[in-house]
Write a protein that holds these residues in place. Structure first.
Motif, PDB file in Angstrom:
ATOM      1  N   ARG A 290       0.850  -1.188   0.000  1.00 45.55           N
ATOM      2  CA  ARG A 290       0.000   0.000   0.000  1.00 45.55           C
ATOM      3  C   ARG A 290       0.888   1.242   0.000  1.00 45.55           C
ATOM      4  N   VAL A 291       0.331   2.365  -0.435  1.00 45.15           N
ATOM      5  CA  VAL A 291       1.111   3.604  -0.469  1.00 45.15           C
ATOM      6  C   VAL A 291       1.600   3.965   0.935  1.00 45.15           C
ATOM      7  N   ASP A 292       0.760   3.696   1.966  1.00 45.72           N
ATOM      8  CA  ASP A 292       1.177   4.073   3.325  1.00 45.72           C
ATOM      9  C   ASP A 292       2.271   3.169   3.883  1.00 45.72           C
ATOM     10  N   GLU A 293       2.702   2.194   3.072  1.00 48.99           N
ATOM     11  CA  GLU A 293       3.825   1.322   3.473  1.00 48.99           C
ATOM     12  C   GLU A 293       5.091   1.590   2.639  1.00 48.99           C
ATOM     13  N   MET A 294       5.021   2.470   1.649  1.00 49.39           N
ATOM     14  CA  MET A 294       6.142   2.635   0.716  1.00 49.39           C
ATOM     15  C   MET A 294       7.211   3.583   1.256  1.00 49.39           C
ATOM     16  N   SER A 295       8.476   3.171   1.099  1.00 52.30           N
ATOM     17  CA  SER A 295       9.584   4.029   1.516  1.00 52.30           C
ATOM     18  C   SER A 295       9.876   5.063   0.433  1.00 52.30           C
ATOM     19  N   GLY A 296      10.554   6.122   0.846  1.00 57.23           N
ATOM     20  CA  GLY A 296      10.983   7.129  -0.130  1.00 57.23           C
ATOM     21  C   GLY A 296      11.949   6.540  -1.144  1.00 57.23           C
ATOM     22  N   ALA A 297      12.808   5.632  -0.680  1.00 57.94           N
ATOM     23  CA  ALA A 297      13.788   5.029  -1.587  1.00 57.94           C
ATOM     24  C   ALA A 297      13.081   4.241  -2.687  1.00 57.94           C
ATOM     25  N   ARG A 298      12.012   3.552  -2.309  1.00 62.97           N
ATOM     26  CA  ARG A 298      11.245   2.795  -3.305  1.00 62.97           C
ATOM     27  C   ARG A 298      10.666   3.738  -4.368  1.00 62.97           C
ATOM     28  N   LEU A 299      10.067   4.843  -3.895  1.00 66.57           N
ATOM     29  CA  LEU A 299       9.457   5.793  -4.836  1.00 66.57           C
ATOM     30  C   LEU A 299      10.515   6.396  -5.760  1.00 66.57           C
ATOM     31  N   GLN A 300      11.676   6.730  -5.192  1.00 71.68           N
ATOM     32  CA  GLN A 300      12.768   7.296  -6.006  1.00 71.68           C
ATOM     33  C   GLN A 300      13.180   6.330  -7.106  1.00 71.68           C
ATOM     34  N   ARG A 301      13.370   5.050  -6.744  1.00 79.19           N
ATOM     35  CA  ARG A 301      13.789   4.043  -7.728  1.00 79.19           C
ATOM     36  C   ARG A 301      12.713   3.858  -8.795  1.00 79.19           C
ATOM     37  N   MET A 302      11.458   3.810  -8.361  1.00 75.50           N
ATOM     38  CA  MET A 302      10.355   3.577  -9.293  1.00 75.50           C
ATOM     39  C   MET A 302      10.318   4.648 -10.376  1.00 75.50           C
ATOM     40  N   PHE A 303      10.465   5.897  -9.952  1.00 79.35           N
ATOM     41  CA  PHE A 303      10.422   6.983 -10.936  1.00 79.35           C
ATOM     42  C   PHE A 303      11.762   7.133 -11.662  1.00 79.35           C
ATOM     43  N   ALA A 304      12.859   6.858 -10.976  1.00 77.29           N
ATOM     44  CA  ALA A 304      14.175   7.017 -11.621  1.00 77.29           C
ATOM     45  C   ALA A 304      14.298   6.103 -12.839  1.00 77.29           C
ATOM     46  N   ILE A 305      13.876   4.852 -12.696  1.00 74.14           N
ATOM     47  CA  ILE A 305      14.021   3.904 -13.813  1.00 74.14           C
ATOM     48  C   ILE A 305      12.891   4.090 -14.834  1.00 74.14           C
ATOM     49  N   ASN A 306      11.646   4.053 -14.354  1.00 74.17           N
ATOM     50  CA  ASN A 306      10.507   4.016 -15.289  1.00 74.17           C
ATOM     51  C   ASN A 306      10.251   5.361 -15.969  1.00 74.17           C
ATOM     52  N   VAL A 307      10.479   6.454 -15.261  1.00 73.02           N
ATOM     53  CA  VAL A 307      10.152   7.775 -15.838  1.00 73.02           C
ATOM     54  C   VAL A 307      11.424   8.492 -16.304  1.00 73.02           C
ATOM     55  N   PHE A 308      12.371   8.733 -15.381  1.00 72.90           N
ATOM     56  CA  PHE A 308      13.541   9.520 -15.781  1.00 72.90           C
ATOM     57  C   PHE A 308      14.404   8.744 -16.780  1.00 72.90           C
ATOM     58  N   GLY A 309      14.485   7.417 -16.620  1.00 73.62           N
ATOM     59  CA  GLY A 309      15.230   6.605 -17.595  1.00 73.62           C
ATOM     60  C   GLY A 309      14.651   6.774 -18.991  1.00 73.62           C
ATOM     61  N   THR A 310      13.335   6.721 -19.066  1.00 68.99           N
ATOM     62  CA  THR A 310      12.650   6.901 -20.356  1.00 68.99           C
ATOM     63  C   THR A 310      12.931   8.292 -20.920  1.00 68.99           C
ATOM     64  N   MET A 311      12.849   9.303 -20.069  1.00 72.12           N
ATOM     65  CA  MET A 311      13.032  10.679 -20.546  1.00 72.12           C
ATOM     66  C   MET A 311      14.484  10.949 -20.953  1.00 72.12           C
ATOM     67  N   LEU A 312      15.426  10.411 -20.186  1.00 72.31           N
ATOM     68  CA  LEU A 312      16.844  10.630 -20.517  1.00 72.31           C
ATOM     69  C   LEU A 312      17.206   9.969 -21.844  1.00 72.31           C
ATOM     70  N   CYS A 313      16.749   8.736 -22.031  1.00 74.26           N
ATOM     71  CA  CYS A 313      17.067   8.044 -23.293  1.00 74.26           C
ATOM     72  C   CYS A 313      16.373   8.721 -24.466  1.00 74.26           C
ATOM     73  N   ALA A 314      15.128   9.176 -24.256  1.00 83.90           N
ATOM     74  CA  ALA A 314      14.415   9.879 -25.330  1.00 83.90           C
ATOM     75  C   ALA A 314      15.152  11.169 -25.685  1.00 83.90           C
ATOM     76  N   ARG A 315      15.625  11.883 -24.666  1.00 87.80           N
ATOM     77  CA  ARG A 315      16.369  13.119 -24.928  1.00 87.80           C
ATOM     78  C   ARG A 315      17.582  12.850 -25.820  1.00 87.80           C
TER      79      ARG A 315
END
Ligand code: NAP
Length: 254
Positions: A102-127
């Protein structure tokens, strides 16, 4: 003779990325196969591509790390200069889930990794791809396909809302970038798979998830990686020449 078009597939060592590399090779693309950890698996996919008569190289890089992404594209530039090829396609396929929470169980590190790979990785490679493919930068045009997920429409409560939110960002990024570069010879689309039988479920601690969910899916079965690859390779092809900014569900109706 025109330089041969090369396709870079991130996360090409297994699952949907590997299936995309195989199908693209069969349809005439040379391949660059990115991976994060499993060099042997990436090399095995590259060997299959070579067996189909196409050129294949493997590139290790964590797409979440900007320095590694820059280095990967610089290596690719050098290889293409030597081999006479041209970057004409990018599949932003590398992606991760995490264990069900659940969201109320998620660590900040988990959220950082989730967006770093799935979102920023996509944006960096697209750039980096746009810098090479866009006519604005002297390129010859090209096509980008981003891997989203139907999770972006479902929200994935109790499983991975963070993943669903990251894929929602991929959807919006796809539409925005597509419109930004539409007049520069670059098409940008996304594919939104449903439940596909790959190792991603085991990596989230649920190895049997795809088949466990089968009775809840409209087609009563998970999809196969090669079924998703068909949509990706079509979006890359000249047959999709007027398709940009599209987000295509390949989800068996889910
Ligand atoms: P998978 O079998 O787990 O394969 C993931 C691939 O991504 C592997 O090649 C892995 O390389 C690579 N990778 C992971 N983290 C990376 C990083 N930081 N940098 C570079 N490469 C990295 O996944 P899949 O099921 O084929 O999924 C592919 C894409 O489709 C993902 O974006 C996923 O979110 C999306 N999708 C999948 C499903 C599904 O049900 N399978 C559904 C919807 C969307 P290494 O092995 O070398 O680490």
């Amino acid at each position: 003779m025109d330089p041969k078009p090369l396709l870079l597939v991130t996360g090409g060592s297994r699952g949907i990325g590997a299936a995309t590399a195989r199908l693209a090779a069969a349809q005439g693309w040379d391949l660059a196969i990115n991976y994060a950890r499993d060099e042997a698996a990436a090399e095995a996919v590259a060997d299959e591509v070579r067996t189909l008569g196409r050129r294949a190289l493997t590139l290790c890089a964590d797409v979440a790390d900007e320095g590694q992404v820059r280095a990967m594209f610089a290596t690719l530039d050098r290889q293409l200069q030597d081999g006479g090829g041209l970057l004409a396609g990018l599949v932003n396929n590398a992606g991760v889930v995490d264990v069900a929470a659940r969201v109320d169980e998620m660590s900040g590190a988990r959220l950082q990794r989730m967006f770093a790979i799935n979102v920023f990785g996509t944006m960096l490679c697209a750039r980096e791809a746009v810098r090479r493919m866009s006519q604005r930068h002297g390129g010859a045009g090209g096509a980008i396909v981003n891997l989203s997920s139907v999770a972006s429409t479902l929200g994935s409560p109790g499983q991975y809302v963070d993943y669903a939110a990251a894929k929602g960002a991929v959807d919006v990024f796809t539409v925005g970038l597509a419109r930004e570069v539409a007049a520069e010879g670059v098409r940008v689309n996304a594919v939104r798979p449903g439940v596909i039988d790959t190792e991603i479920h085991a990596s989230g601690g649920q190895p049997g998830r795809a088949f466990r969910l089968a009775p809840t899916l409209p087609m009563q079965r998970p999809g196969r990686a090669d079924e998703v690859a068909q949509a990706i390779v079509w979006l890359l092809s000249p047959a999709a020449s007027y398709t940009t900014g599209a987000v295509l569900d390949v989800s068996g109706g889910r």
